[in-house]
Write an enzyme that holds these catalytic residues in place. Structure first.
Site, PDB file in Angstrom:
ATOM      1  N   ARG A   2       0.827  -1.216   0.000  1.00 11.82           N
ATOM      2  CA  ARG A   2       0.000   0.000   0.000  1.00 11.82           C
ATOM      3  C   ARG A   2       0.857   1.260   0.000  1.00 11.82           C
ATOM      4  O   ARG A   2       0.471   2.267  -0.593  1.00 11.82           O
ATOM      5  CB  ARG A   2      -0.941  -0.012   1.196  1.00 11.82           C
ATOM      6  CG  ARG A   2      -2.017  -1.057   1.000  1.00 11.82           C
ATOM      7  CD  ARG A   2      -2.923  -1.151   2.184  1.00 11.82           C
ATOM      8  NE  ARG A   2      -4.054  -2.013   1.871  1.00 11.82           N
ATOM      9  CZ  ARG A   2      -4.900  -2.481   2.769  1.00 11.82           C
ATOM     10  NH1 ARG A   2      -4.755  -2.167   4.033  1.00 11.82           N
ATOM     11  NH2 ARG A   2      -5.892  -3.245   2.403  1.00 11.82           N
ATOM     12  N   GLY A  48      -8.775  -8.486  -2.093  1.00 11.68           N
ATOM     13  CA  GLY A  48      -9.170  -9.567  -1.210  1.00 11.68           C
ATOM     14  C   GLY A  48      -8.549 -10.896  -1.566  1.00 11.68           C
ATOM     15  O   GLY A  48      -7.401 -10.959  -1.994  1.00 11.68           O
ATOM     16  N   LYS A  81     -20.643 -16.448  -0.364  1.00 15.72           N
ATOM     17  CA  LYS A  81     -22.078 -16.187  -0.354  1.00 15.72           C
ATOM     18  C   LYS A  81     -22.615 -15.448  -1.564  1.00 15.72           C
ATOM     19  O   LYS A  81     -22.014 -14.487  -2.025  1.00 15.72           O
ATOM     20  CB  LYS A  81     -22.408 -15.347   0.875  1.00 15.72           C
ATOM     21  CG  LYS A  81     -22.268 -16.083   2.185  1.00 15.72           C
ATOM     22  CD  LYS A  81     -23.008 -15.272   3.199  1.00 15.72           C
ATOM     23  CE  LYS A  81     -22.681 -15.547   4.624  1.00 15.72           C
ATOM     24  NZ  LYS A  81     -22.720 -14.271   5.363  1.00 15.72           N
ATOM     25  N   GLY A  99     -13.238  -4.024  -0.711  1.00 18.83           N
ATOM     26  CA  GLY A  99     -14.588  -3.469  -0.619  1.00 18.83           C
ATOM     27  C   GLY A  99     -14.863  -2.448  -1.709  1.00 18.83           C
ATOM     28  O   GLY A  99     -15.932  -2.444  -2.326  1.00 18.83           O
TER      29      GLY A  99
END
Ligand code: AMP
Length: 398
Positions: free
Chosen positions: A40, A354, A201, A377
């Site tokens: 980062r 992710g 999910k 996200g």
């Protein structure tokens, strides 16, 4: 979406100006406070270098971890500031606070080309509340605001969005790159455009699926979320992860894909196990005959072949989410093979942050992927077609 024509830091004259840049230095630290992955910080270097090389007076602001309220040494920006100094071979001054006397004095004293890092912006609870008075105090230290923290661009906080109310604003090169790659893929893709979705999910990815069905030629669904679709098609899925309250939704998505001419690919075979455990008994079975008491933990070989063939023919590929329980070596094969197919394809390949980004990196394919998003996200919300607040607020090119 009005995220395309944003001003970039290179559109502004920064010479002699105090430029506050929101970076994402939320780096992982070990118990001794050492940075275990500096990606980062590396990602922000182009913007940082541009500003100091052009005579700007640079003020960096970031959050790190989840401090409660007030200074906590373990959430200090000190390690990040020191590491940045090493990378640049240049002093990075660390303020003792965020909007306090020390920060203000050090900001006022900055000379051209110098760098000041403020303390963790989340030491003030006003940050995440996007408190206007707090944003105004922060803004008072600078003359220009640049947002380069893609990882928090889906949050409207004081330093990720509020600052734009008080200062002329632009995006940094990292956000620009995210907009260029993901924006182009979604708005004007080279076809065939293939999206690959996985993960646990369906409920987490409904909006992504809906948005992508309007854009892609082929939608590949693997991972745990596939079992809700397989169940919806009338097959037993044993003890596989399955959202019983999403069966109608899955069927309507299948119908929508058909209506739009999207080629929807689901697993045709699966590696199933007796238990959710790395050493469980396992075998491969077709999707229409998952036995009672067994759970799908990875896609099977026939599925890998079908998915890889679709990937091979693609010109644009977007991937988010693993194909199986890739944390367990034996059930990581599907995810590995998909990563390999992506790396070997000549397509523009984009991997959302992710788990899938981690998989691609661990496997050593990172340099053969066109773009690995720096925000999990944020990239998911981008794929949902949402306007990210931290980008929406920035000034547009006239
Ligand atoms: P997500 O955060 O939604 O991208 O989901 C990632 C998680 O999904 C990983 O931790 C995987 O282990 C998990 N996952 C993938 N496939 C399966 C599966 N077949 N059954 C249970 N969990 C899965």
């Amino acid at each position: 979406m009005s995220m395309k024509n944003k001003m970039t830091v290179s559109d502004l004259d920064v010479k002699g100006k105090r430029v506050i840049v929101r970076v994402d230095f939320n780096v992982p630290l070990d118990a001794e406070g050492n940075i275990t992955d500096d990606k980062r910080i590396q990602g922000a270097l182009p913007t940082i270098r541009h500003i100091i090389e052009n005579g700007g007076k640079l003020i960096l602001v970031s959050h790190l971890g989840r401090p409660k309220d007030g200074f906590e040494a373990k959430f200090s920006m000190k390690p990040a500031a020191e590491h940045l100094g090493k990378l640049l071979g240049k002093e990075v001054i660390l303020a003792a606070d965020v909007i306090g006397e020390d920060a203000k004095a050090k900001a006022a004293a900055l000379k051209e080309g110098e760098i000041l890092m403020l303390e963790n912006v989340r030491f003030h609870k006003e940050e995440t509340k996007n408190d206007p008075a707090f944003a105004k105090e922060l803004a008072s230290m600078a003359e220009i605001y640049v947002n380069d923290a893609f990882g928090t661009a889906h949050r409207a906080h004081a330093s990720t969005a509020g600052l734009a109310d008080y200062l002329p604003s632009a995006c940094g090169f990292l956000i620009k790159k995210e907009l260029d790659f993901m924006g182009k893929a979604l708005d004007n893709p080279e076809r065939p455009f293939v999206a690959i979705l996985g993960g646990a999910k369906v409920s987490d990815k409904i909006s992504v699926i809906e948005n992508l069905l309007d854009k892609v030629d082929t939608l590949i669904i693997g991972g745990g979320m596939a079992y809700t679709f397989i169940k919806a098609q009338g097959h037993d899925v044993g003890t596989s992860i399955c959202e019983m309250d999403k069966l109608d939704l899955a069927n309507s998505l299948i119908a929508k894909a058909k209506e739009k001419g999207v080629n929807l690919l689901l697993p045709v075979d699966n590696v199933v196990g007796k238990e959710f455990a790395a050493d469980t008994e396992a075998k491969t079975v077709p999707s229409d005959s998952i036995p009672d008491g067994w759970m799908g933990l990875d896609i099977g070989e026939a599925t890998i072949k079908i998915f890889s063939d679709a990937i091979k023919d693609a010109k644009t590929i977007v991937w988010n989410g693993p194909m199986g329980v890739f944390e367990m070596e034996r059930f990581a094969i599907g995810t590995k093979k998909v990563a390999e197919a992506l790396a070997n394809s000549g397509a523009i390949s984009i991997v959302g942050g992710g788990d899938s980004a981690a998989a691609v990196e661990q496997l050593g394919y990172a340099d053969r992927i066109t773009h690995i998003s720096t925000g999990g996200g944020a990239s998911l919300e981008f794929l949902e077609g949402k306007e990210l607040p931290g980008i929406a607020v920035l000034n547009e090119n006239k």
